[in-house]
Design a protein around this motif. Structure first.
Motif, PDB file in Angstrom:
ATOM      1  N   VAL A  23      -7.416  18.619 -37.545  1.00  0.00           N
ATOM      2  CA  VAL A  23      -6.865  17.148 -38.135  1.00  0.00           C
ATOM      3  C   VAL A  23      -6.371  16.326 -37.794  1.00  0.00           C
ATOM      4  N   GLY A  24      -6.733  15.042 -38.401  1.00  0.00           N
ATOM      5  CA  GLY A  24      -6.386  14.087 -37.604  1.00  0.00           C
ATOM      6  C   GLY A  24      -7.105  13.112 -36.731  1.00  0.00           C
ATOM      7  N   ASP A  25      -8.404  13.866 -35.630  1.00  0.00           N
ATOM      8  CA  ASP A  25      -9.061  13.349 -34.549  1.00  0.00           C
ATOM      9  C   ASP A  25      -9.880  12.394 -35.331  1.00  0.00           C
ATOM     10  N   PRO A  26     -10.417  11.403 -34.543  1.00  0.00           N
ATOM     11  CA  PRO A  26     -10.808  10.215 -35.178  1.00  0.00           C
ATOM     12  C   PRO A  26     -12.723  10.767 -34.414  1.00  0.00           C
ATOM     13  N   ILE A  27     -13.415  11.108 -35.462  1.00  0.00           N
ATOM     14  CA  ILE A  27     -14.971  11.784 -35.383  1.00  0.00           C
ATOM     15  C   ILE A  27     -15.721  10.274 -36.227  1.00  0.00           C
ATOM     16  N   SER A  28     -16.344   9.764 -34.565  1.00  0.00           N
ATOM     17  CA  SER A  28     -17.660   9.012 -35.068  1.00  0.00           C
ATOM     18  C   SER A  28     -18.415   8.936 -35.648  1.00  0.00           C
ATOM     19  N   PRO A  29     -19.465   8.283 -36.539  1.00  0.00           N
ATOM     20  CA  PRO A  29     -20.109   8.583 -37.095  1.00  0.00           C
ATOM     21  C   PRO A  29     -22.169   9.121 -37.029  1.00  0.00           C
ATOM     22  N   SER A  30     -21.285   8.213 -35.404  1.00  0.00           N
ATOM     23  CA  SER A  30     -23.124   8.272 -34.145  1.00  0.00           C
ATOM     24  C   SER A  30     -23.092   9.711 -33.408  1.00  0.00           C
ATOM     25  N   TRP A  86     -22.263  16.349 -57.034  1.00  0.00           N
ATOM     26  CA  TRP A  86     -22.735  15.518 -57.446  1.00  0.00           C
ATOM     27  C   TRP A  86     -23.942  14.629 -56.123  1.00  0.00           C
ATOM     28  N   TRP A  87     -22.826  13.576 -56.174  1.00  0.00           N
ATOM     29  CA  TRP A  87     -23.365  12.525 -55.386  1.00  0.00           C
ATOM     30  C   TRP A  87     -23.817  13.511 -54.151  1.00  0.00           C
ATOM     31  N   VAL A 147     -10.975  12.271 -45.659  1.00  0.00           N
ATOM     32  CA  VAL A 147     -11.755  10.836 -46.277  1.00  0.00           C
ATOM     33  C   VAL A 147     -12.206  10.601 -44.732  1.00  0.00           C
ATOM     34  N   SER A 148     -11.045  10.582 -43.598  1.00  0.00           N
ATOM     35  CA  SER A 148     -11.383   9.933 -42.679  1.00  0.00           C
ATOM     36  C   SER A 148     -12.013  10.222 -41.701  1.00  0.00           C
ATOM     37  N   HIS A 154     -19.609  10.836 -42.916  1.00  0.00           N
ATOM     38  CA  HIS A 154     -20.742  10.981 -43.821  1.00  0.00           C
ATOM     39  C   HIS A 154     -21.061   9.356 -44.350  1.00  0.00           C
ATOM     40  N   ASN A 155     -20.424   8.355 -44.852  1.00  0.00           N
ATOM     41  CA  ASN A 155     -21.052   7.381 -45.798  1.00  0.00           C
ATOM     42  C   ASN A 155     -21.540   6.057 -44.668  1.00  0.00           C
TER      43      ASN A 155
END
Length: 168
Positions: A23-30, A86-87, A147-148, A154-155
């Motif tokens: 928890v807290g590690d950065p996750i790159s969207p790519s 739903w979203w 969220v992070s 995901h967004n």
């Protein structure tokens, strides 16, 4: 921080690096840590089963009350948040979901250890391939880390490799 891994077919034979994320590690969207996160996902092949109990009434009779959902391993499940499901997962609108058409997240793993599993069912069948599939969560839902690590990537990139979720 763990290195990204690349296993688009899900048949690499090595334990996925996603299990070493904390928890807290950065996750790159790519990164593969994001797009192949379901290498760490586990889902029952059929939706979790609702468990009810009869609650005595104050004046008379009993009423049936939902206690929780469970699977054949004894894991406990809860519905994903009705609005966000739903979203993000194309669940039916709040109030119209049912056990066969809903996204669940594991709340307690019977054997212990961390869960993070998220499973979407459509017409009673596990969805592990559509753009609305359930995705493994690195951080607990509702937390800033969720969220992070899960929502923000995901967004930016909602394209995941399908077919990686382990079914039991």
């Amino acid at each position: 921080m763990p290195q990204d891994f690349d296993c688009p077919t899900g048949k690499c034979g090595n334990e996925p690096d996603c299990r070493s994320v904390t928890v807290g590690d950065p996750i790159s969207p790519s990164s593969a840590l994001h797009t192949e996160r379901n290498r760490c996902n586990r889902c029952p092949s059929t939706p979790p089963i609702p468990v009810y109990y009869d609650k005595p009434g104050r004046l008379w009779g009993t009423r049936r009350v939902l206690l929780h959902w469970t699977d054949n391993e004894g894991n406990l499940w809860e519905p994903d948040n009705a609005v966000t499901a739903w979203w993000f997962h194309d669940d039916p609108l709040p109030g119209f979901r049912d056990n066969e058409n809903m996204t669940f997240r594991v709340s307690i793993v019977a054997s212990g250890g961390r869960g993070g599993w998220q499973c979407r069912y459509q017409n009673g069948t596990l969805d592990d391939t559509s753009s609305a599939m359930g995705t493994y969560d690195y951080a607990p839902a509702g937390s800033a880390s969720h969220v992070s690590m899960d929502v923000t990537p995901h967004n930016s990139n909602s394209a995941y490799v399908g077919g990686l979720t382990q079914q039991y």
